[in-house]
Design an enzyme around this catalytic site. Structure first.
Site, PDB file in Angstrom:
ATOM      1  N   ASP A   1      -6.850   1.271   1.381  1.00 22.50           N
ATOM      2  CA  ASP A   1      -6.806   1.499   2.825  1.00 22.50           C
ATOM      3  C   ASP A   1      -8.212   1.274   3.380  1.00 22.50           C
ATOM      4  O   ASP A   1      -9.119   0.857   2.660  1.00 22.50           O
ATOM      5  CB  ASP A   1      -6.270   2.899   3.162  1.00 22.50           C
ATOM      6  CG  ASP A   1      -7.265   3.990   2.813  1.00 22.50           C
ATOM      7  OD1 ASP A   1      -8.308   3.684   2.186  1.00 22.50           O
ATOM      8  OD2 ASP A   1      -7.024   5.146   3.164  1.00 22.50           O
TER       9      ASP A   1
ATOM     10  N   LYS B   1       0.829  -1.207   0.000  1.00 24.25           N
ATOM     11  CA  LYS B   1       0.000   0.000   0.000  1.00 24.25           C
ATOM     12  C   LYS B   1       0.862   1.254   0.000  1.00 24.25           C
ATOM     13  O   LYS B   1       0.650   2.166  -0.802  1.00 24.25           O
ATOM     14  CB  LYS B   1      -0.938   0.008   1.213  1.00 24.25           C
ATOM     15  CG  LYS B   1      -1.986   1.104   1.114  1.00 24.25           C
ATOM     16  CD  LYS B   1      -2.758   1.250   2.384  1.00 24.25           C
ATOM     17  CE  LYS B   1      -2.077   2.265   3.240  1.00 24.25           C
ATOM     18  NZ  LYS B   1      -2.534   2.450   4.562  1.00 24.25           N
TER      19      LYS B   1
END
Ligand code: SF4
Length: 295
Positions: free
Chosen positions: A139, A121
């Site tokens: 997220d 991420k």
């Protein structure tokens, strides 16, 4: 409307109301962005933005950070979550960027992922915002919004699975923009606990909203003295409920006498029925040590 078409419409409507879909982490270089994203794991952007000015004054570039000690860094980021781990990661990241990449943050997702404290991420956030790489880091906000809008399969219960599904329905070239739109929408409108649905431009495209609207209206005239709950199907009072899973797989409460899930709380008059919602549980989002689910 198919998923791809809905995704297009959702992005178009969000673009109309969110004028500047970019990261809220204040930064002036890939180095500053990388540091901020590492710090933002399980922490708000707002808090990160409060500590980074002092951090960047003392460590204006990756060389300075590589020379700083972990306790020095830790002191400056003490108000951030997981300061010990993050200080170690920042120090390790800076040393590696200096020794292996000539002091330049690599503009490549795979290379970024080799840095301490950088998972998939974080690499995608930095790649997208600093180097224009089309990416869809997932997220907690992206995860929730994607599920509520049913842009992904209900069974997609990990960030990687959600990312894969979103890549199927969102056109290449639009992923980074969609990512920022979903984050901002999730942060300010479609919040986890109390989504602000009334003014939401996505209402008539949103299965979550439709489901909430279909819940029965609160009942009036129930007597708390006769029982804690009212069974709206068989019209009797009961004092306890029995957990039951409905056809959609959601945990509900049911009447112990007839099994009906059409129960009301006698105190508030409200239905006990729940609309299934997707929340991030203990999935490792933002854990600084978690290499699987990213930073
Ligand atoms: S209608 Fe409500 S639940 Fe649906 S996307 Fe908008 S804010 Fe979120």
């Amino acid at each position: 409307m198919g998923r791809k078409e809905r995704a297009r419409e959702i992005i178009s409507r969000l673009s109309a109301v969110i004028s500047d879909p970019v990261t809220e982490l204040v930064h002036e270089s890939p180095y500053e962005l990388l540091v901020s994203v590492i710090l933002s794991a399980q922490c708000t952007d707002e808090r990160v933005n409060r500590v980074t000015p002092a951090l960047f004054r003392l460590f204006p570039d990756v060389h300075a950070l590589a020379e700083g000690s972990v306790p020095e860094i830790r002191q400056l980021i003490a108000s951030i979550t997981f300061p010990n781990n993050k200080a170690r990661h920042l120090s390790g990241m800076a040393s590696k960027v200096v020794t292996e990449f000539g002091g330049e943050v690599p503009a490549d997702l795979q290379l970024l992922e080799t840095l301490p404290g950088v998972g998939r991420k974080t690499a995608q956030v930095v790649g997208g915002a600093a180097f224009g790489i089309d990416s869809m880091p997932v997220d907690t906000h992206v995860f929730r919004v994607a599920h509520r809008l049913q842009l992904v399969r209900p069974s997609s219960d990990t960030p990687d699975a959600v990312e894969r599904d979103l890549r199927r329905v969102i056109k290449a070239g639009e992923l980074s923009t969609a990512h920022h739109l979903f984050i901002l929408h999730g942060r300010y409108r479609c919040t986890a606990r109390s989504p602000d649905c009334e003014p939401c431009v996505l209402r008539n495209l949103c299965p979550q909203w439709q489901a909430v609207r279909l819940l029965p209206e609160p009942m009036t005239g129930l007597s708390r003295n006769k029982g804690r709950f009212w069974c709206g199907t068989r019209k009797h009072y009961v004092d306890h409920t029995v957990p039951r899973v409905d056809r959609a797989g959601a945990q509900q409460e049911s009447c112990p006498r007839c099994g009906s899930m059409n129960l009301f709380d006698c105190k508030t008059g409200r239905t006990l029925r729940r609309v299934p919602d997707v929340r991030i549980g203990d999935m490792g989002f933002g854990r600084p040590d978690d290499r699987k689910h990213a930073s």
